[in-house]
Write a protein that holds these residues in place. Sequence first.
Motif, PDB file in Angstrom:
ATOM      1  N   GLU A  72      -2.221  94.342 -83.608  1.00  0.00           N
ATOM      2  CA  GLU A  72      -0.874  93.828 -83.861  1.00  0.00           C
ATOM      3  C   GLU A  72      -0.282  93.236 -82.585  1.00  0.00           C
ATOM      4  N   PHE A  73      -0.528  93.897 -81.455  1.00  0.00           N
ATOM      5  CA  PHE A  73      -0.062  93.387 -80.168  1.00  0.00           C
ATOM      6  C   PHE A  73      -0.705  92.034 -79.865  1.00  0.00           C
ATOM      7  N   VAL A  74      -2.007  91.915 -80.094  1.00  0.00           N
ATOM      8  CA  VAL A  74      -2.712  90.655 -79.856  1.00  0.00           C
ATOM      9  C   VAL A  74      -2.155  89.565 -80.768  1.00  0.00           C
ATOM     10  N   GLN A  75      -1.919  89.908 -82.029  1.00  0.00           N
ATOM     11  CA  GLN A  75      -1.387  88.940 -82.977  1.00  0.00           C
ATOM     12  C   GLN A  75       0.005  88.471 -82.546  1.00  0.00           C
ATOM     13  N   THR A  76       0.843  89.409 -82.143  1.00  0.00           N
ATOM     14  CA  THR A  76       2.191  89.056 -81.691  1.00  0.00           C
ATOM     15  C   THR A  76       2.131  88.179 -80.441  1.00  0.00           C
ATOM     16  N   SER A  77       1.258  88.528 -79.521  1.00  0.00           N
ATOM     17  CA  SER A  77       1.111  87.732 -78.301  1.00  0.00           C
ATOM     18  C   SER A  77       0.622  86.327 -78.617  1.00  0.00           C
ATOM     19  N   LEU A  78      -0.336  86.226 -79.527  1.00  0.00           N
ATOM     20  CA  LEU A  78      -0.873  84.927 -79.920  1.00  0.00           C
ATOM     21  C   LEU A  78       0.211  84.059 -80.559  1.00  0.00           C
ATOM     22  N   MET A  79       1.014  84.665 -81.421  1.00  0.00           N
ATOM     23  CA  MET A  79       2.103  83.919 -82.063  1.00  0.00           C
ATOM     24  C   MET A  79       3.117  83.440 -81.018  1.00  0.00           C
ATOM     25  N   PHE A  80       3.390  84.268 -80.029  1.00  0.00           N
ATOM     26  CA  PHE A  80       4.321  83.889 -78.960  1.00  0.00           C
ATOM     27  C   PHE A  80       3.784  82.704 -78.172  1.00  0.00           C
ATOM     28  N   VAL A  81       2.515  82.753 -77.804  1.00  0.00           N
ATOM     29  CA  VAL A  81       1.899  81.667 -77.038  1.00  0.00           C
ATOM     30  C   VAL A  81       1.862  80.383 -77.872  1.00  0.00           C
ATOM     31  N   LEU A  82       1.489  80.485 -79.139  1.00  0.00           N
ATOM     32  CA  LEU A  82       1.471  79.307 -80.004  1.00  0.00           C
ATOM     33  C   LEU A  82       2.874  78.737 -80.194  1.00  0.00           C
ATOM     34  N   GLY A  83       3.872  79.600 -80.270  1.00  0.00           N
ATOM     35  CA  GLY A  83       5.258  79.137 -80.368  1.00  0.00           C
ATOM     36  C   GLY A  83       5.687  78.366 -79.127  1.00  0.00           C
ATOM     37  N   LEU A  84       5.307  78.868 -77.951  1.00  0.00           N
ATOM     38  CA  LEU A  84       5.624  78.150 -76.715  1.00  0.00           C
ATOM     39  C   LEU A  84       4.901  76.807 -76.657  1.00  0.00           C
ATOM     40  N   ALA A  85       3.640  76.780 -77.089  1.00  0.00           N
ATOM     41  CA  ALA A  85       2.890  75.524 -77.106  1.00  0.00           C
ATOM     42  C   ALA A  85       3.525  74.530 -78.071  1.00  0.00           C
ATOM     43  N   ALA A  86       3.948  75.010 -79.223  1.00  0.00           N
ATOM     44  CA  ALA A  86       4.601  74.134 -80.195  1.00  0.00           C
ATOM     45  C   ALA A  86       5.925  73.598 -79.647  1.00  0.00           C
ATOM     46  N   ALA A  87       6.682  74.454 -78.982  1.00  0.00           N
ATOM     47  CA  ALA A  87       7.950  74.007 -78.394  1.00  0.00           C
ATOM     48  C   ALA A  87       7.693  72.930 -77.338  1.00  0.00           C
ATOM     49  N   GLY A  88       6.655  73.107 -76.531  1.00  0.00           N
ATOM     50  CA  GLY A  88       6.302  72.096 -75.531  1.00  0.00           C
ATOM     51  C   GLY A  88       5.877  70.792 -76.171  1.00  0.00           C
TER      52      GLY A  88
END
Length: 103
Positions: A72-88
């Motif tokens: 769950e931690f890995v999934q949450t971290s992955l979603m956070f990183v993908l969200g930052l990439a999408a924002a960029g």
Amino acid sequence: MQDDNEPSDAVEPTDRMRRRRPRRAYGIDRAAGQKKHGLRLVRTIALGFAATVAALIWIADQYGIERAVMLEFVQTSLMFVLGLAAAGAIGAGALILIKRFLG
């Protein structure tokens, strides 16, 4: 008139100059190298991600954290990183559109 003993201003082509490929060939080589580079980059990212997940699972086992919690931690971290990439990507797209319409 020029004497045969005086040096000429003309440059004699060397073997290296004769063997030189036309400029067009350099562009083809560069494009092929860039394709290989892109595949290597994807492979490196995938291997790095797999190694990170494996390391996190191993650390979770060492400290007694349940695998489900760690995943769950890995999934949450992955979603956070993908969200930052999408924002960029959205920000870059907005800047490109603004530059295209105003410039």
